[in-house]
Design a protein around this motif. Structure first.
Motif, PDB file in Angstrom:
ATOM      1  N   GLN A 152      32.122  65.675  73.285  1.00  0.00           N
ATOM      2  CA  GLN A 152      32.683  64.205  73.313  1.00  0.00           C
ATOM      3  C   GLN A 152      34.232  64.408  73.586  1.00  0.00           C
ATOM      4  O   GLN A 152      35.000  64.754  72.774  1.00  0.00           O
ATOM      5  CB  GLN A 152      32.172  63.428  72.027  1.00  0.00           C
ATOM      6  CG  GLN A 152      30.779  62.826  72.157  1.00  0.00           C
ATOM      7  CD  GLN A 152      30.637  62.269  70.852  1.00  0.00           C
ATOM      8  OE1 GLN A 152      30.990  62.695  69.930  1.00  0.00           O
ATOM      9  NE2 GLN A 152      29.800  61.174  71.026  1.00  0.00           N
ATOM     10  N   VAL A 153      34.660  63.589  74.579  1.00  0.00           N
ATOM     11  CA  VAL A 153      36.253  63.381  74.913  1.00  0.00           C
ATOM     12  C   VAL A 153      36.903  63.185  73.707  1.00  0.00           C
ATOM     13  O   VAL A 153      38.072  63.790  73.322  1.00  0.00           O
ATOM     14  CB  VAL A 153      36.536  62.303  76.135  1.00  0.00           C
ATOM     15  CG1 VAL A 153      36.209  61.160  75.698  1.00  0.00           C
ATOM     16  CG2 VAL A 153      37.781  62.652  76.603  1.00  0.00           C
ATOM     17  N   GLN A 154      36.469  62.230  72.830  1.00  0.00           N
ATOM     18  CA  GLN A 154      36.993  62.014  71.557  1.00  0.00           C
ATOM     19  C   GLN A 154      37.348  62.873  70.702  1.00  0.00           C
ATOM     20  O   GLN A 154      38.274  62.859  69.749  1.00  0.00           O
ATOM     21  CB  GLN A 154      36.828  60.631  70.879  1.00  0.00           C
ATOM     22  CG  GLN A 154      35.339  60.612  70.370  1.00  0.00           C
ATOM     23  CD  GLN A 154      34.178  60.198  71.368  1.00  0.00           C
ATOM     24  OE1 GLN A 154      34.409  60.495  72.562  1.00  0.00           O
ATOM     25  NE2 GLN A 154      33.130  59.583  70.997  1.00  0.00           N
ATOM     26  N   GLU A 155      36.365  63.922  70.644  1.00  0.00           N
ATOM     27  CA  GLU A 155      36.447  65.072  69.854  1.00  0.00           C
ATOM     28  C   GLU A 155      37.334  66.024  70.232  1.00  0.00           C
ATOM     29  O   GLU A 155      38.111  66.892  69.451  1.00  0.00           O
ATOM     30  CB  GLU A 155      35.014  65.666  69.682  1.00  0.00           C
ATOM     31  CG  GLU A 155      34.128  64.949  69.087  1.00  0.00           C
ATOM     32  CD  GLU A 155      34.463  64.694  67.457  1.00  0.00           C
ATOM     33  OE1 GLU A 155      34.872  65.583  67.034  1.00  0.00           O
ATOM     34  OE2 GLU A 155      34.045  63.468  67.111  1.00  0.00           O
ATOM     35  N   GLU A 177      39.977  65.824  72.787  1.00  0.00           N
ATOM     36  CA  GLU A 177      41.210  65.131  73.482  1.00  0.00           C
ATOM     37  C   GLU A 177      42.362  65.791  72.762  1.00  0.00           C
ATOM     38  O   GLU A 177      43.380  66.102  73.627  1.00  0.00           O
ATOM     39  CB  GLU A 177      41.196  63.883  73.587  1.00  0.00           C
ATOM     40  CG  GLU A 177      41.487  63.150  72.370  1.00  0.00           C
ATOM     41  CD  GLU A 177      41.080  61.533  72.741  1.00  0.00           C
ATOM     42  OE1 GLU A 177      41.015  61.132  73.812  1.00  0.00           O
ATOM     43  OE2 GLU A 177      41.364  60.748  71.631  1.00  0.00           O
ATOM     44  N   LYS A 178      42.345  65.985  71.486  1.00  0.00           N
ATOM     45  CA  LYS A 178      43.593  66.479  70.618  1.00  0.00           C
ATOM     46  C   LYS A 178      44.005  67.897  71.278  1.00  0.00           C
ATOM     47  O   LYS A 178      45.356  68.200  71.518  1.00  0.00           O
ATOM     48  CB  LYS A 178      43.515  66.499  69.219  1.00  0.00           C
ATOM     49  CG  LYS A 178      43.533  65.332  68.521  1.00  0.00           C
ATOM     50  CD  LYS A 178      43.730  65.708  67.079  1.00  0.00           C
ATOM     51  CE  LYS A 178      43.635  64.412  66.284  1.00  0.00           C
ATOM     52  NZ  LYS A 178      42.045  63.842  66.275  1.00  0.00           N
ATOM     53  N   VAL A 199      32.097  61.677  78.657  1.00  0.00           N
ATOM     54  CA  VAL A 199      32.410  60.484  78.301  1.00  0.00           C
ATOM     55  C   VAL A 199      31.450  59.507  77.901  1.00  0.00           C
ATOM     56  O   VAL A 199      30.681  59.082  78.984  1.00  0.00           O
ATOM     57  CB  VAL A 199      33.277  60.038  79.511  1.00  0.00           C
ATOM     58  CG1 VAL A 199      33.829  58.499  79.236  1.00  0.00           C
ATOM     59  CG2 VAL A 199      34.496  60.815  79.938  1.00  0.00           C
ATOM     60  N   THR A 200      31.203  59.409  76.584  1.00  0.00           N
ATOM     61  CA  THR A 200      29.726  59.181  76.067  1.00  0.00           C
ATOM     62  C   THR A 200      28.784  60.096  76.774  1.00  0.00           C
ATOM     63  O   THR A 200      28.990  60.576  77.659  1.00  0.00           O
ATOM     64  CB  THR A 200      29.320  57.704  76.481  1.00  0.00           C
ATOM     65  OG1 THR A 200      28.950  57.805  77.936  1.00  0.00           O
ATOM     66  CG2 THR A 200      30.526  56.691  76.443  1.00  0.00           C
ATOM     67  N   ARG A 237      42.650  58.997  78.685  1.00  0.00           N
ATOM     68  CA  ARG A 237      42.741  59.609  77.331  1.00  0.00           C
ATOM     69  C   ARG A 237      43.575  60.722  77.302  1.00  0.00           C
ATOM     70  O   ARG A 237      44.290  61.007  76.324  1.00  0.00           O
ATOM     71  CB  ARG A 237      41.234  60.114  77.117  1.00  0.00           C
ATOM     72  CG  ARG A 237      40.295  59.030  76.968  1.00  0.00           C
ATOM     73  CD  ARG A 237      40.074  57.927  76.010  1.00  0.00           C
ATOM     74  NE  ARG A 237      40.152  58.633  74.175  1.00  0.00           N
ATOM     75  CZ  ARG A 237      39.450  57.916  73.391  1.00  0.00           C
ATOM     76  NH1 ARG A 237      38.919  56.857  73.602  1.00  0.00           N
ATOM     77  NH2 ARG A 237      39.616  58.470  72.332  1.00  0.00           N
ATOM     78  N   GLN A 260      47.132  59.692  77.038  1.00  0.00           N
ATOM     79  CA  GLN A 260      47.132  58.761  76.163  1.00  0.00           C
ATOM     80  C   GLN A 260      47.985  57.521  76.918  1.00  0.00           C
ATOM     81  O   GLN A 260      49.056  56.850  76.364  1.00  0.00           O
ATOM     82  CB  GLN A 260      48.315  59.393  75.216  1.00  0.00           C
ATOM     83  CG  GLN A 260      47.540  60.631  74.469  1.00  0.00           C
ATOM     84  CD  GLN A 260      48.693  61.214  73.565  1.00  0.00           C
ATOM     85  OE1 GLN A 260      49.481  61.916  74.193  1.00  0.00           O
ATOM     86  NE2 GLN A 260      48.719  61.106  72.401  1.00  0.00           N
TER      87      GLN A 260
END
Ligand code: SAM
Length: 179
Positions: A93-96, A98-99, A130-131, A147, A150
């Motif tokens: 998942q991108v939110q996982e 992206e850092k 992305v989902t 993402r 930012q």
């Protein structure tokens, strides 16, 4: 700070069927801060001409290139220091991730059209979703580019533009800077 570069690789473009989607991938890539899109498997002059017209009116130097063999493209990009991100609903998942990705300076982003072969998943440094729902390469690209930058791409200036929009609460205001 080192300048970031994003290159989009359009995997598996199919003549006629993908003309519109490939053009939209190019438009999104340009608007959201990528420098170039490489279309593999087929030459799509519609995407090329669309971008030419958009660059003339709206500025910037976004490029569309055609290279038949996606493998050659990916290996060359890797050799020149790009990390390869393959956008796929099956990825992490991108939110996982992206850092980690935010820290990279050179990213090549592969988006598919038809079914993507296994080797793409293996050659990619990151398979990113992305989902985990099926949707579209256009949407996935837009969200991913946003993402990973930012949101900074929202303020990107496009140099040497002929037309410039003055944002309005209602209606349209466009200045022709060449008149
Ligand atoms: N059925 C094809 C397959 O199994 O590979 C996917 C077709 S989909 C319309 C085209 C492209 O959109 C995919 O290759 C992928 O790059 C992108 N895509 C679709 N959904 C996505 C998602 N949830 N996350 C990331 N990319 C996605």
């Amino acid at each position: 700070m080192k300048k970031k570069d994003f290159v989009v690789v359009r995997y598996g473009h199919r003549d006629v069927r993908d003309y519109r989607v490939t053009s939209h991938c190019a438009l999104v890539s340009r608007a959201f801060g990528a420098s170039k899109m490489i279309v593999c498997e087929s030459r799509d002059e519609i995407a090329e001409n669309t971008i030419k017209g958009v660059n003339e009116n709206w500025g910037g130097n976004f490029k569309v290139e055609f290279i038949q063999d996606w493998r050659e493209v990916v290996l060359k990009l890797k050799k020149s220091g790009y990390k390869i991100v393959h956008l796929t609903m099956y990825g992490m998942q991108v939110q996982e991730v992206e850092k980690k990705l935010i820290k990279l300076n050179k990213i090549a982003i592969i988006v598919g059209s038809q079914k993507v072969e296994k080797e793409v998943y293996e050659l990619a440094d990151y398979n990113v979703s992305v989902t985990n729902q099926p949707h579209s390469e256009i949407a996935a690209l837009a969200v991913f580019l946003d993402r990973v930058q930012q949101g900074k791409e929202l303020d990107k200036k496009f140099l040497k533009s002929k037309l410039k929009i003055i944002p309005q609460e209602k209606g349209k205001k466009v200045i022709n800077t060449k008149k």
